[in-house]
Design an enzyme around this catalytic site. Sequence first.
Site, PDB file in Angstrom:
ATOM      1  N   ASP A 272       0.814  -1.219   0.000  1.00  0.00           N
ATOM      2  CA  ASP A 272       0.000   0.000   0.000  1.00  0.00           C
ATOM      3  C   ASP A 272       0.849   1.272   0.000  1.00  0.00           C
ATOM      4  OD1 ASP A 272      -2.235  -1.757   0.275  1.00  0.00           O
ATOM      5  OD2 ASP A 272      -1.797  -1.859   2.418  1.00  0.00           O
TER       6      ASP A 272
ATOM      7  N   LYS B 120       2.094   2.103  -5.238  1.00  0.00           N
ATOM      8  CA  LYS B 120       2.797   1.604  -6.428  1.00  0.00           C
ATOM      9  C   LYS B 120       2.001   1.876  -7.710  1.00  0.00           C
ATOM     10  CE  LYS B 120       3.177  -2.457  -4.423  1.00  0.00           C
ATOM     11  NZ  LYS B 120       2.943  -2.163  -3.004  1.00  0.00           N
TER      12      LYS B 120
ATOM     13  N   GLY C 247      -3.973  -4.373  -4.345  1.00  0.00           N
ATOM     14  CA  GLY C 247      -4.976  -3.387  -4.732  1.00  0.00           C
ATOM     15  C   GLY C 247      -4.234  -2.134  -5.142  1.00  0.00           C
ATOM     16  N   HIS C 248      -4.101  -1.926  -6.458  1.00  0.00           N
ATOM     17  CA  HIS C 248      -3.330  -0.786  -6.954  1.00  0.00           C
ATOM     18  C   HIS C 248      -4.288   0.273  -7.497  1.00  0.00           C
ATOM     19  CE1 HIS C 248       0.451  -3.505  -7.475  1.00  0.00           C
ATOM     20  NE2 HIS C 248       0.078  -3.335  -6.234  1.00  0.00           N
TER      21      HIS C 248
ATOM     22  N   GLN D  49       2.296  -6.088  -2.979  1.00  0.00           N
ATOM     23  CA  GLN D  49       2.599  -6.104  -1.542  1.00  0.00           C
ATOM     24  C   GLN D  49       3.834  -5.258  -1.225  1.00  0.00           C
ATOM     25  OE1 GLN D  49       1.976  -9.442  -3.175  1.00  0.00           O
ATOM     26  NE2 GLN D  49      -0.080  -8.661  -2.922  1.00  0.00           N
TER      27      GLN D  49
HETATM   28  P1  IMP Z   1      -2.412 -12.929   1.973  1.00  0.00           P
HETATM   29  O1  IMP Z   1      -1.439 -12.424   0.957  1.00  0.00           O
HETATM   30  O2  IMP Z   1      -3.843 -12.658   1.617  1.00  0.00           O
HETATM   31  O3  IMP Z   1      -2.160 -14.353   2.340  1.00  0.00           O
HETATM   32  O4  IMP Z   1      -2.180 -12.090   3.324  1.00  0.00           O
HETATM   33  C1  IMP Z   1      -0.998 -12.213   4.100  1.00  0.00           C
HETATM   34  C2  IMP Z   1      -0.637 -10.874   4.745  1.00  0.00           C
HETATM   35  O5  IMP Z   1      -0.231  -9.965   3.725  1.00  0.00           O
HETATM   36  C3  IMP Z   1      -1.791 -10.203   5.473  1.00  0.00           C
HETATM   37  O6  IMP Z   1      -1.272  -9.478   6.562  1.00  0.00           O
HETATM   38  C4  IMP Z   1      -2.348  -9.229   4.432  1.00  0.00           C
HETATM   39  O7  IMP Z   1      -3.018  -8.142   5.025  1.00  0.00           O
HETATM   40  C5  IMP Z   1      -1.056  -8.789   3.763  1.00  0.00           C
HETATM   41  N1  IMP Z   1      -1.227  -8.361   2.386  1.00  0.00           N
HETATM   42  C6  IMP Z   1      -1.400  -9.144   1.288  1.00  0.00           C
HETATM   43  N2  IMP Z   1      -1.485  -8.412   0.179  1.00  0.00           N
HETATM   44  C7  IMP Z   1      -1.350  -7.130   0.560  1.00  0.00           C
HETATM   45  C8  IMP Z   1      -1.309  -5.895  -0.156  1.00  0.00           C
HETATM   46  O8  IMP Z   1      -1.401  -5.828  -1.384  1.00  0.00           O
HETATM   47  N3  IMP Z   1      -1.161  -4.773   0.600  1.00  0.00           N
HETATM   48  C9  IMP Z   1      -0.998  -4.815   1.940  1.00  0.00           C
HETATM   49  N4  IMP Z   1      -1.010  -5.951   2.651  1.00  0.00           N
HETATM   50  C10 IMP Z   1      -1.176  -7.100   1.965  1.00  0.00           C
END
Ligand code: IMP
Length: 436
Positions: free
Chosen positions: A15, A18, A42-43, A229
Amino acid sequence: MSGRNVTVVGLQWGDEGKGKIVDALAGHMRYVVRFCGGANAGHTVLVGEEKFALHLIPCGVLRQGVCNIVGNGVAFDPATAWGELSALRDRGVTVTSENFRVSSAASVVMPWHKLQDTLSEASLAKGKKIGTTARGIGPCYSDKANRTTSIRAADLTNPEVLAEKIRSIVDIKNRTFSALYEAEPMDAEAIVAEYVQLGENLADMICNTGGLLRQAVADDVPILFEGGQGSMLDVDHGTYPFVTSSNVTACGVPSGAGIPPSEVGRVVGLIKAYSTRVGEGPFPTEQDNETGNAIREAGHEYGTTTGRPRRCGWFDAFAVKYAVDLSGADELALSLLDVLTDMGELKICTGYSTDGQAHEMFDPAAMSGVQCDYETLPGWDCDITGCKTFEELPAEAQNYVNRVEELLQTPVGFVSVGPERSQTIVHNSKTEGLDK
Ligand code: IMP
């Protein structure tokens, strides 16, 4: 090293903004490639008055002449991709096999992955939960490593193979979920019908994208790699186990896209002017207080994918320097500086201590219960959202950026002071081709 390619990666917990910088740089690229993660990302891109929140389709889709690729390293969710693609088409954005391709080797997120993500999280005790986005990311990558229970995008193009795989995997998953979570069985035939249709919809976009990209390298065509991420969520180098399940730093580009390491190009590390984290896990600079609430409200810090309120805190230069070194960031793009307006004095964490003992080296496995060493900097209270040059920023804001640059020993190439394309200040950048 390739001089024409650019890799954009997040250096915090995701977040970092990007989407905006990828969109800004994409105008001069031939390919924009996602290499990690999936629909957990989520971009957000603002084009004029129009806001686009993209989860799976790369942000280059909003630029003419760019081919957008979902690489082999992505957990590809065809249901989400088709929904996103259709919504973009409804808004007048062209998405065809000319400008959108999916690697035939990408692992497919299936309904059982999302179900398992939810069931597994619900079954864990407080303190053990990861706080996932429930998009099935972890279970999909587990099956990829397991091999015999995985579906690849190539299978979506062959209805017989797909149907046979779905039936046999659903049988295994039904027995497993029933034993572990007392879950109701899934209906294999309903899943076959839905995914054969999705496969048909997407078939002409699924191909050997690694081959395409290596040809692009041979032809000297510019490629932008769009990270998902943030580095602290990397499965190997992040705050394990509170991480996502893929390699999200620049180290993940070659394997996640299918190009040689020498083609990663110029690495632009994204940082926001403060820190946020969604989900569980250590976050030493978190401000679970009025300051954190003020940052959350000023920065609209609610998840693009899940809508969850983000945890907010001060900028952590100790953690970010680790991420800079890990990805070999050539320069930084600092986003959301405007959010710090009117916050009073600002703090930057420069190191951690445990029982009065300073940590010599950053270690993501040693972040719990640390004390942060803070530097305090003066804040500013005038609106900076209209500033077009670095010199137009108030002295305190310039000083803040300069200090970040010093602590990270890396130039800040871009400073973002608002969500619009025009609200990006080019500062110490050597990256070519920023469009506003
Ligand atoms: P998962 O990727 O859904 O398995 O989540 C694992 C961890 O990564 C959790 O803490 C999510 O909130 C975090 N996370 C996954 N994708 C994002 C992202 O795009 N932005 C921020 N946090 C993320």
